[in-house]
Design an enzyme around this catalytic site. Sequence first.
Site, PDB file in Angstrom:
ATOM      1  N   ASP A 336       0.833  -1.192   0.000  1.00 25.10           N
ATOM      2  CA  ASP A 336       0.000   0.000   0.000  1.00 25.10           C
ATOM      3  C   ASP A 336       0.875   1.252   0.000  1.00 25.10           C
ATOM      4  O   ASP A 336       1.852   1.338   0.749  1.00 25.10           O
ATOM      5  CB  ASP A 336      -0.893  -0.022   1.242  1.00 25.10           C
ATOM      6  N   GLU A 373       1.567  -0.429  -5.044  1.00 22.23           N
ATOM      7  CA  GLU A 373       0.692   0.695  -5.348  1.00 22.23           C
ATOM      8  C   GLU A 373       1.645   1.875  -5.486  1.00 22.23           C
ATOM      9  O   GLU A 373       2.079   2.461  -4.489  1.00 22.23           O
ATOM     10  CB  GLU A 373      -0.316   0.932  -4.225  1.00 22.23           C
TER      11      GLU A 373
END
Length: 693
Positions: A336, A373
């Site tokens: 993330d 990401e």
Amino acid sequence: MLMRQPCPTLQFAYAPPFGATLQDTGVQFSVFSRSATAMRLLLYNKVGDREPSEILEFDRDTDRWGDVWSMHVPAIAAGQLYHFQACGPWAPERGQRFDSTARLIDPYAQALAGEFQKGSDGVVRPPKCVVVDSDFDWEGDRHVRHDISESVIYEMHVKGFTKSKTAKVKCPGTYLGVIEKIPYLQELGVTAVELMPVNEFPIKDINGNKMDRSNYWGYDPMAFFSPHRGYAHDKTPGAQVREFKEMVKALHKAGIEVILDVVFNHTCEGNEKGPTLSFKGLENSVYYILSEGQHFCNYSGCGNTLNGNHPVVREMIFHCLRHWVHNYHIDGFRFDLASILSRDTKGNLIPNPPMVELIAEDPLLADTKIIAEAWDAAGAYQVGSFGGARWAEWNGRYRDDARGFWRGDGGTLGAMATRLAGSSDLYEHDGRPPHCSINLITTHDGFTMNDLVSYKEKHNMANGENGCDGDNHNISDNYGVEGPTRKKAITVTRDRQIRNMLSTLLLSQGVPMIVSGDEVRRTQKGNNNAYCQDNDISWFDWRLVKKHDDVFRFVKNLIKFRREQPTVRRKNYLTGQPVDGRMIPDVSWYAPSGHHLEWSQSELAMVAYIAAPSRVDDPEGLGRDIVMMFNSTGQERTFKMPEIGWGTNWNLFIDTAAESPGDIYPDVDGPMPAAGHSIVMPCHSMKVMVSQQ
């Protein structure tokens, strides 16, 4: 002669150097703190106890080795509950925030138990750490090892997948509940589940001591080494460790990999106003990026930023990744806000960040998939330039271009063709293959596929932030009415658009990722930021499997085709050059007229002819030529089969404008194009034809 005998229960285990290590004679407790002047171990008898049953002081002379405090406590066993407590300077101007009254979570704790408590002084006390016995019979389980180029990823929330009463499972909302739904995942055909955060996080939002809002998504880490206690059916302290392993083992038996969404960019402790739960009270200036030596930098958008390129934090992250891979048999990770891993200890983006390179090169992680990401909340956007060939990326450009093309946005024709062909503009220049692109149109963050074609605007009032949260740039449309409608013309268009986008996604070069529920038109009623909605807004409604069985049938047969057809999942980029002496290029693009496409044209209609791979890439000869016709305009168009396809016998595979079951032919045996090579393409539609073998 010595003969090697296999042992089905013996596995390669990984023992992190810190935390609570169970030994034959007791437990060794070890914790890092450079600046602490004293350290205490608090032991508890029961989960609900507010005060410890015993407090043990670490001896500075005998229990401190360098910056590590380590103590052996005899005659205690697995299940023991504990906290650390550290004394040291309270000097925020120097980045030190020691609080001798704070109960601290062990950064290496392998399980937590209980809930947050408030002491008589009003200070929040975190859940207790648990000494874990990691013995488990894996029955010879190993990583599944699907080639990433052959993967189909399914992003899902462990609790939300089975929490609804409509799931009709024995253990709703748990790791065991997932096991009960494995036959569904097998029927759908996905190769991997990508689990939204399963490491420990506060069940309620505790930032600023506020504990009234659900932290449903879990992007607020509290203990990186611990499976989330809230997803365990058995509430016995430490039971989540066993149940999580049971889930992984069962998924592996079904041939499904497990990828974890990990959040090594911030913690739940927030900024200066947030509580002291663990890292702040042990070595604040090491674990967090600070400006001017005292203020928390907020590149994560969550109040603080983990100092990932500090050697101590870097070591913790590596131990954590290895722990999940070798003790839980995890097959990969999605990082993330991974661009934060590209920031140095002062927050500056740096080329060739050591953390990113070391993750890619770590030999103990060599079997895993690593997905970034490739952006953060402070403006870094590294899609196409994150790491090397070992790193795949969530391709945000794919999402935006696919949405824009099918919505009918001008100027998106060339971009959509590039995404369909594997995004070579983003990855090829660094020698990265097509599977570095994780193609996606929806994710947990944003509209569901159903809502993408049902709402122009977000509807987030239920989140309690006056509609200020969530992205305003959704590239969505409602086609005439905001939200549900019975108007036939609108429902027809929405049906087509869902099939158009799912077809595009699953037939593009690269690796597709679909979001749990999109295959049955799950809706969040226009909420594009359901992070705090632990209710029917977020949960999978299993009634939709029957209600939208036509969409489920469509998706599962698309996945089946993709997994069987190497033409749409090449390991090398399409070049436009001839293949195997056939004198036709591996990809060519045409206008509806059948002539070569002029990329300067403004209309949103095209034909893609993709030839079967060479025998080098497809030694079994399974590949077939594929023609894809796209009409993203609002008008019916007549397409011509390009001359290159005249001498080939074709079968219809997909017609997104047709009603089920004519929308997809599972055996690729649909009717051949009419004589004359003219093909009527209704507005907002896509057809796919496959050459006969």
